[in-house]
Write an enzyme that holds these catalytic residues in place. Sequence first.
Site, PDB file in Angstrom:
ATOM      1  N   ASP A  26      10.722  -3.608   4.358  1.00 38.72           N
ATOM      2  CA  ASP A  26      10.133  -2.535   5.520  1.00 38.72           C
ATOM      3  C   ASP A  26       9.906  -2.716   7.099  1.00 38.72           C
ATOM      4  OD1 ASP A  26       9.811   0.183   3.743  1.00 38.72           O
ATOM      5  OD2 ASP A  26       8.228  -0.282   3.189  1.00 38.72           O
ATOM      6  N   ARG A  84      -6.387  -3.539   8.648  1.00 39.98           N
ATOM      7  CA  ARG A  84      -5.580  -3.053   9.912  1.00 39.98           C
ATOM      8  C   ARG A  84      -5.988  -3.431  11.141  1.00 39.98           C
ATOM      9  NH1 ARG A  84      -1.984  -3.970   6.317  1.00 39.98           N
ATOM     10  NH2 ARG A  84      -0.931  -2.858   4.940  1.00 39.98           N
ATOM     11  N   SER A 126       3.789  -1.146  -5.334  1.00 42.41           N
ATOM     12  CA  SER A 126       3.755  -1.304  -4.118  1.00 42.41           C
ATOM     13  C   SER A 126       2.188  -2.283  -3.816  1.00 42.41           C
ATOM     14  CB  SER A 126       3.913  -0.624  -2.736  1.00 42.41           C
ATOM     15  OG  SER A 126       3.262  -0.530  -1.788  1.00 42.41           O
TER      16      SER A 126
HETATM   17  N1  ARG Z   1      -4.885   3.718  -0.539  1.00 37.59           N
HETATM   18  C1  ARG Z   1      -5.452   2.123   0.601  1.00 37.59           C
HETATM   19  C2  ARG Z   1      -5.982   2.826   1.718  1.00 37.59           C
HETATM   20  O1  ARG Z   1      -5.315   3.365   2.107  1.00 37.59           O
HETATM   21  C3  ARG Z   1      -4.302   1.507   0.030  1.00 37.59           C
HETATM   22  C4  ARG Z   1      -2.756   1.528   0.529  1.00 37.59           C
HETATM   23  C5  ARG Z   1      -1.847   0.226   0.648  1.00 37.59           C
HETATM   24  N2  ARG Z   1      -1.509   0.041   1.274  1.00 37.59           N
HETATM   25  C6  ARG Z   1      -0.104  -0.021   0.626  1.00 37.59           C
HETATM   26  N3  ARG Z   1       0.561  -0.821   2.174  1.00 37.59           N
HETATM   27  N4  ARG Z   1       0.480  -0.942  -0.151  1.00 37.59           N
HETATM   28  O2  ARG Z   1      -6.259   1.863   2.566  1.00 37.59           O
END
Ligand code: ARG
Length: 395
Positions: free
Chosen positions: A12, A92, A171
């Site tokens: 991405d 994040r 992923s």
């Molecule tokens: N569901 C989790 C969250 O929202 C993990 C997200 C994983 N992100 C990813 N880009 N694979 O924190």
Amino acid sequence: MKVVLAYSGGLDTTVSIALLKEKFNAEVITFTADVGQKDDFVEIENKAYKAGATKHVFMDLKQEFADNYIKPCIKMNCLYEDKYPLGTALARPLIAKYAVLVAKKEGADAIAHGSTSKGNDQVRFDLTIMAEAPDKEILTPVRKFKLTREWEIKYALEKGLPVSIEHKKYSIDDNLWSRSIEGGPLDDESNFPEEDAFEWTVSPEKAPDSPEIHKISFKNGEPVALDDEKMNLVDLVKMLNVIGGRNGFGRIDMIESRVVGIKSREVYEAPAALILIESHKDLERMVLTPKEYRFKRLMDNEWSDLVYSGLWYEPLRSELQALGEELNKYVEGDVWVKLYKGSLMIIGRKSRYSLYRKDIADYNKGWYPTEDEARGFIKLWGNHSINAKLIREKF
Ligand code: ARG
């Protein structure tokens, strides 16, 4: 225009470099943060340049991640929907904050990220950028053009971008605190996770036949030592991930409510997070009053929801955390944990702030209320409830 892209080295974000140049006519500076993920950062830098970045910035943010994100998470017993210790959700805002700092330093007009429109990460990135740099633009090529994996691979091959086109079954997003595994066969919510989904934990069946016992020491709600050895939180977390993982402990499998209105099937590995949160909570049970303990559970839940939902900058998040700090003043002492074939047991605890008194709890000796005291207490204690029951039965 100049843009700083939060760059992971994946498909991405690599495609994003080329699209930002092509569609936005931007000069792209890539930014990669080490938050404890198992990546080759030299390779990521090379990829960034090959894909067309004019500059690459790398920062090791592990210590700040531990001090300002993981530590409060432990103190607030952070488990979203009672299960997920928030690894991705915590990293994040940190990554985005530093992307903004780089953008300011480099005089960039915009910050870009590679999130899609279906996930939580876009919320966390966007809101952090809006809070840290309200005047900067947010560019999101993957979200804007609704890119699919197939389209991205075709585009990358056409443009000669450095991406691996081997089919990725899952992923993955990992950092010091947790490893998130999504997609592929896991999208069927009744499929049992296959062993190849896991990297940090052995299957409980393959774990050693004898248990491992460890002592974790806390001060002000922070884990400070393992088996009497003082440790920095980064090292402590790494160590407990290994210890838990080799005993098959730390796997999570759940249906999770995303902020964007979608339920998703998520699998995680987070041995250290679960060991630390369980031990911390165990000490809270002993040192807090029942009032404090019950109220803290509500605070913990709310705090975890806010962080999960990308609201790191919501004032209530830091306000709850401040009261959490106050309550954590007494969360001091040792907890003994036993790990055995996928399970964690708390098998002992000790604290100078303990409210548990063996002399009082003992059934055989010590302080006993009199029969009258006990009856009087029970009568008034239950009076509202019994009264209501009896009155309502009459009609
Ligand atoms: N569901 C989790 C969250 O929202 C993990 C997200 C994983 N992100 C990813 N880009 N694979 O924190």
